[in-house]
Design a protein around this motif. Structure first.
Motif, mmCIF file in Angstrom:
data_model
loop_
_atom_site.group_PDB
_atom_site.id
_atom_site.type_symbol
_atom_site.label_atom_id
_atom_site.label_comp_id
_atom_site.label_asym_id
_atom_site.label_seq_id
_atom_site.Cartn_x
_atom_site.Cartn_y
_atom_site.Cartn_z
ATOM 1 N N ARG A 105 -12.773 6.796 1.675
ATOM 2 C CA ARG A 105 -12.306 5.561 1.040
ATOM 3 C C ARG A 105 -13.005 4.328 1.609
ATOM 4 N NH1 ARG A 105 -5.933 3.602 0.574
ATOM 5 N NH2 ARG A 105 -6.359 1.392 0.112
ATOM 6 N N GLU A 106 -13.372 4.396 2.877
ATOM 7 C CA GLU A 106 -13.978 3.223 3.524
ATOM 8 C C GLU A 106 -15.257 2.784 2.790
ATOM 9 O OE1 GLU A 106 -15.496 1.764 7.954
ATOM 10 O OE2 GLU A 106 -15.102 3.882 7.566
ATOM 11 N N LYS A 107 -15.312 1.519 2.437
ATOM 12 C CA LYS A 107 -16.461 0.903 1.746
ATOM 13 C C LYS A 107 -16.763 1.563 0.414
ATOM 14 C CE LYS A 107 -18.746 -1.136 5.743
ATOM 15 N NZ LYS A 107 -20.008 -1.357 6.471
ATOM 16 N N GLU B 71 0.830 -1.201 0.000
ATOM 17 C CA GLU B 71 0.000 0.000 0.000
ATOM 18 C C GLU B 71 0.866 1.253 0.000
ATOM 19 O OE1 GLU B 71 -3.279 2.689 0.247
ATOM 20 O OE2 GLU B 71 -2.868 0.739 -0.672
ATOM 21 N N ALA B 72 1.985 1.231 0.760
ATOM 22 C CA ALA B 72 2.890 2.370 0.767
ATOM 23 C C ALA B 72 3.483 2.601 -0.614
ATOM 24 C CB ALA B 72 4.002 2.154 1.794
ATOM 25 N N THR C 226 -7.583 6.546 -5.677
ATOM 26 C CA THR C 226 -7.661 6.067 -4.296
ATOM 27 C C THR C 226 -6.499 6.611 -3.476
ATOM 28 O OG1 THR C 226 -8.712 4.041 -5.099
ATOM 29 C CG2 THR C 226 -7.837 4.016 -2.841
ATOM 30 N N ASP C 227 -6.803 7.637 -2.663
ATOM 31 C CA ASP C 227 -5.814 8.236 -1.774
ATOM 32 C C ASP C 227 -5.778 7.443 -0.464
ATOM 33 O OD1 ASP C 227 -3.926 9.947 -0.766
ATOM 34 O OD2 ASP C 227 -5.195 11.741 -0.817
ATOM 35 N N ARG C 228 -5.024 7.930 0.504
ATOM 36 C CA ARG C 228 -4.867 7.208 1.772
ATOM 37 C C ARG C 228 -6.206 6.996 2.480
ATOM 38 N NH1 ARG C 228 -0.157 6.651 4.133
ATOM 39 N NH2 ARG C 228 0.670 8.432 2.957
#
Length: 587
Positions: A68-70, A6-7, A48-50
């Motif tokens: 971003r969640e869900k 992910e990083a 898609t950011d952090r």
């Protein structure tokens, strides 16, 4: 492992500098095509950011981002794979998502994937009714996603390729060095920087040949560099600067010799070469340990140092770099010192008539007490300041403080002349003569009590202009002295034209007086010549009675130096003068 991936994915996204940029028709066109293809009201290019989904392009969506969640697009980015959800409310995970809460039922997203396989986000279509997607629809959506990714890479390349040379630019060079540090850490490598010409050479070339000079210079250099380094990547990192990474495991000395030989090879077929003097700087570094911008800075510093070598090639020197860094830091701190009431002060060195042994004047000398470094030598900071615009404010401060002190002494019966040093920068000030007059009026002092000392080099930089400026100053009644006489490049013709009254023989000649007859003959000749031209002569750096007596016998008029007195604090000058009874015979 997931955190590491992910990083890396986020790093790939951030390198593109795409987040929070304005809308673009090239992306909007793709989202419209996707919506039309599916016959749906909503489509977006979603990154898609952090902790958010940010929309580079959106159709049928009012907001620019969602959490971003869900968010289904986050799943697309994480897996770098297509996601289709026929009915969000029927999906156990997405039924409670923000999209479902806003009435979205159908979702299909194709990944935006980099060449390294990182998912940046998705090209997605959404509907308010449940539905399925056919294989042709999904294939077309994937094609459109690849078109969007190509657009992303194209925009990225536009900011990383120099349009003149066609080579990757500074931004790409830094990124590539960063990548090297991640992919192959701990390995010793060399960065090579080539400076094609000095700033003044470029200005001269443009003045004669126009802007085509730069174009020809860059094109020629890019072609030659490609030929020289073969398959290795070259970068255009500045107007007249190129850089590249040397091949691994080269022998340092042999490689420097090779670079020097290549630099000496004649270049033909270009007028640009006529006014160029290229230099090469090499900076060794360990990948992943030194910040990339520092590596480039060191190589650039070495290229500047290479001007002092016959080969035109220099390797980075930590000692030389430390000196340059200190100079820059001092210059930065000096600006604050000018505003501080405690850092800068004047000391005064007496000037003595060698016949009467009386103190007839004093030279104002600037001293700097740095808040962290303590006393900084004027030999270190004055030459740096004189090359900048700070010279004007510095001279103004010295004039104001020195004349205020002279006025204070005058009130107590001390009647001497004050000498103040000025630089070439001051002679370029169109209102310098007027400023001097204003300071004299402010402190109610006659012009004859002030003497300005100007070095030969300051005069000879632009002799015609300097003589005009000095003539304007002399017309006010201020006395003028040629400082450090004998160390510059003045000619006798200019010496005859200068409106000065005093010549100060540099201490480098004075200190050698006892070395032999040749040294004494030289100084004697300088004194005689100056007298013949109507100048009064002052000797600097007199440290012994023997030297003072020799100068007096030669007819020298005045002297200053440690034999008479060290530079004195303002409060110590009058007591010193009183202790001498205005005579320095006992000094």
């Amino acid at each position: 492992m997931a955190d590491t991936n992910e990083a890396a994915r986020l790093d790939a996204l951030y390198q593109l500098n795409l987040l929070d940029t304005p809308p673009s028709e090239s992306f909007d066109r793709i989202t419209r095509m996707a919506a039309q293809l599916f016959g749906l009201p909503i489509s977006a290019v979603s990154l898609t950011d952090r902790d958010r989904q940010w929309f580079k392009s959106r159709l049928g969506v009012e907001y620019v981002s969602i959490p971003r969640e869900k968010a289904p697009c986050a799943q697309v980015a994480e897996n770098a794979d297509m996601v289709v959800i026929p009915d969000l409310l029927a999906d156990e995970y997405y039924a409670t998502s923000i999209l479902a809460a806003q009435g979205v039922r159908f979702y299909a997203g194709a990944p935006l994937t980099t060449r390294d396989g990182f998912g940046l986000g998705a090209l997605c279509v959404l509907g308010t009714e449940p539905r399925t997607a056919t294989a042709p629809e999904l294939a077309a959506l994937n094609d459109l996603a690849q078109m969007a990714m190509s657009q992303i890479e194209l925009q990225h390349a536009f900011g990383r390729i120099d349009p003149l040379s066609g080579l990757p630019n500074l931004t790409q060079f830094i990124d590539d060095l960063d990548d090297l540090g991640r992919d192959d850490p701990g390995r010793k490598r060399f960065v090579v920087v080539i400076e094609l010409a000095r700033a003044e050479q470029i200005s001269a070339g443009v003045r004669v040949m126009g802007s085509s000079y730069i174009e020809e210079m860059v094109h020629e250099a890019a072609r030659a560099l490609r030929t020289e380094i073969g398959k290795r990547q070259a970068y255009h990192t500045g107007l007249a600067q190129f850089a590249y990474l040397a091949e691994p495991d080269v022998d340092q000395e042999a490689y420097l010799d090779r670079l020097a030989a290549g630099l000496q090879r004649p270049r033909t077929g270009s007028q640009a070469n006529l006014v160029m003097s290229a230099t090469i700087g090499v900076a060794p570094f360990v990948s992943g340990e030194t910040p990339s911008r520092d590596v480039l800075r060191r190589a650039h510093s070495a290229a500047l140092d290479a001007r002092n070598f016959n080969t035109g090639v220099s390797i980075y020197s930590a000692a030389a770099d430390e000196t340059h860094q200190r100079r820059f830091a001092l210059l930065h701190d000096f600006r604050a010192a000018l505003e501080s009431p405690r850092q800068l002060r004047l000391v005064y060195q007496p000037r003595v008539d060698l016949r009467s042994k009386l103190c007839v004047g004093a030279e104002a000398l600037l001293r700097w007490t740095h808040p962290e470094l303590g006393e900084v030598s004027p030999a270190e900071f004055i030459p740096i300041v004189e090359q900048t615009s700070l010279a004007r404010d510095t001279t103004a401060k010295v004039l104001d403080a020195g004349l205020a002190q002279l006025r204070a002494w005058q009130r107590t019966g001390v009647d001497i002349q004050l000498s103040v040093n000025v630089s070439a920068t001051n002679l370029d000030e169109v209102d310098f003569a007027q400023q001097i007059q204003l300071y004299l009026l402010k402190h109610r002092l006659p012009a004859a009590m002030l003497e300005l000392e100007v070095t030969e080099s300051a005069i000879m930089g632009d002799a015609g202009h300097a003589i005009g400026q000095l003539s304007a100053i002399a017309s006010t009644g201020v006395r003028l002295a040629i400082d450090d006489f004998g160390t510059g490049q003045s000619s006798f013709s200019y010496l005859q034209r200068l409106p000065a009254q005093v010549v100060k023989i540099d201490q480098s000649f004075v200190r050698e007086l006892t070395a032999g007859e040749r040294e004494r003959t030289l100084v004697r000749s300088m004194i005689s010549l100056s007298h013949d031209l109507g100048y009064r002569v002052v000797a600097e750096g007199v440290e012994t009675a023997e030297v003072a007596d020799l100068l007096a016998d030669m007819g020298c008029d005045e002297a200053q130096g440690y034999h008479f007195a060290r530079p004195l604090e303002a409060e110590d000058f009058a007591p010193w003068l009183a202790s001498q009874g205005r005579s320095t015979a006992a000094a």
